[in-house]
Scaffold this motif. Structure first.
Motif: not given
Length: 348
Positions: A46-51, A54-58, A88-93
């Motif tokens: 799931y979190y790799n999918n978020q990365v 563009g929603f998260a960084v690992v 998590s990345r910033p909201i606007m990102d």
């Protein structure tokens, strides 16, 4: 007419863009909900999918340079064991990434609690046929019955039948759909004539068909009463108009005058309301689906809201927003088809 349609379509697109953008930003201002799973493989996927989206960084080491720590996942075993830190990345990102995913790839994200790692758009599509079928059946029943009952009341205006009918109509208009379906469900438990909750796909066909009776009745009865009241008021006004009297003096019988002039003119404001009523039923079925345990879009919306599954909530809200805005332009255009004298978008 063509320019008017293009303008309205552009207006719908802009309105939809603004509404969904504000909704996404406001939802992401809330605390991020962690994935509802104890399976390390599911969590990592799931979190790799978020990365990737563009929603998260690992990172492989903790850091204070990024936003909220979403999860700490350890993968591998022995000397090859690695701990991953997802931030998590910033909201606007996140908003820009979400917008590009939707517009370029029609990717609305994946569920983090309702059905972990399943695309939320696929979940919505799977629930859509049930909701649409219930609402379409309700409209197909309520429109002819409501219009026919309203015409009958108008033709028998101020009679005993009309007065009694108005009392019944006002009573059903005043009763909310969720109250009505509650009584119907209690009656189903008491009599055992109908299923007291939505049948499963594995149940016999007879039981699945019978399962439509209670929700369709709860959605239709109020609509029938509303149509009857509206049609009666419009038709009574037309029947007392001067042009209808003129038609009678020119030799038309009462039936001919009603069919050729009164009925058609009274339908101009009535028929466009059918589309509006469909949207109202679609929104009202949200509560009814939860009460009757229907696996539809309405129940999905409440489930996503309670689980704080934001991606699933967004695609559900987009469905209701797009349907509502599309209905607005259909209602406007329907006036021109019903009465050719009406020209939408004309200056005069």
């Amino acid at each position: 007419m063509g320019k008017y349609v293009v303008k309205r379509l552009c207006f719908i697109l802009v309105t939809c863009f603004i509404a969904l953008s504000l909704t996404y930003i406001l939802l992401n201002c809330l605390k991020i909900t962690p994935i509802m799973s104890n399976n390390p493989g599911q969590i990592l996927a799931y979190y790799n999918n978020q990365v990737q989206k563009g929603f998260a960084v690992v990172l492989t080491e903790p850091s204070d340079q990024y936003g909220e720590l979403l999860s700490q996942v350890t993968a591998g075993s022995g000397i090859s064991e690695v701990t991953y830190y997802f931030y998590s990345r910033p909201i606007m990102d996140r908003y820009v990434s979400w917008l590009s995913n939707v517009l370029l790839r029609w990717d609305w994200g994946v569920s983090n609690s309702f059905s972990v790692n399943q695309p939320v758009f696929d979940i919505l599509i799977g629930r859509l046929p049930t909701t649409i079928s219930i609402n379409i059946i309700s409209v197909l029943i309520s429109v002819p019955l409501g219009i026919g009952f309203g015409v009958l009341c108008a033709l028998k205006k101020d009679s005993v039948f009309d007065n009694v009918s108005q009392l019944i109509i006002m009573a059903f208009i005043s009763i909310p759909g969720f109250v009505l379906i509650s009584y119907l469900i209690m009656g189903a438990y008491t009599t055992d004539w109908l299923p007291p909750f939505w049948p499963q796909d594995t149940d016999p066909m007879v039981k699945r068909v019978a399962g439509y009776i209670i929700p369709v009745a709860a959605l239709s009865i109020g609509s029938i009463a509303g149509y009857a009241r509206f049609v009666r008021a419009e038709l009574c006004e037309v029947l007392s108009s001067e042009y209808l009297l003129l038609a009678r003096t020119k030799g038309l019988t009462r039936g001919q005058a009603i069919l050729r002039h009164a009925f058609r003119n009274s339908m101009v404001p009535v028929l466009p309301s059918v589309v509006s009523e469909f949207i109202a039923i679609l929104g009202g079925s949200m509560i009814l689906e939860n009460l009757y345990r229907i696996n539809g879009v309405g129940q999905l919306y409440i489930a996503a809201f309670n689980a704080r599954d934001y991606d699933l909530l967004m695609v559900d809200m987009a469905f209701y927003t797009i349907i509502g805005l599309a209905a607005a332009i259909v209602v406007d255009l329907s006036y021109g088809f019903i009465d050719p004298r009406i020209r939408m978008g004309a200056k005069k």
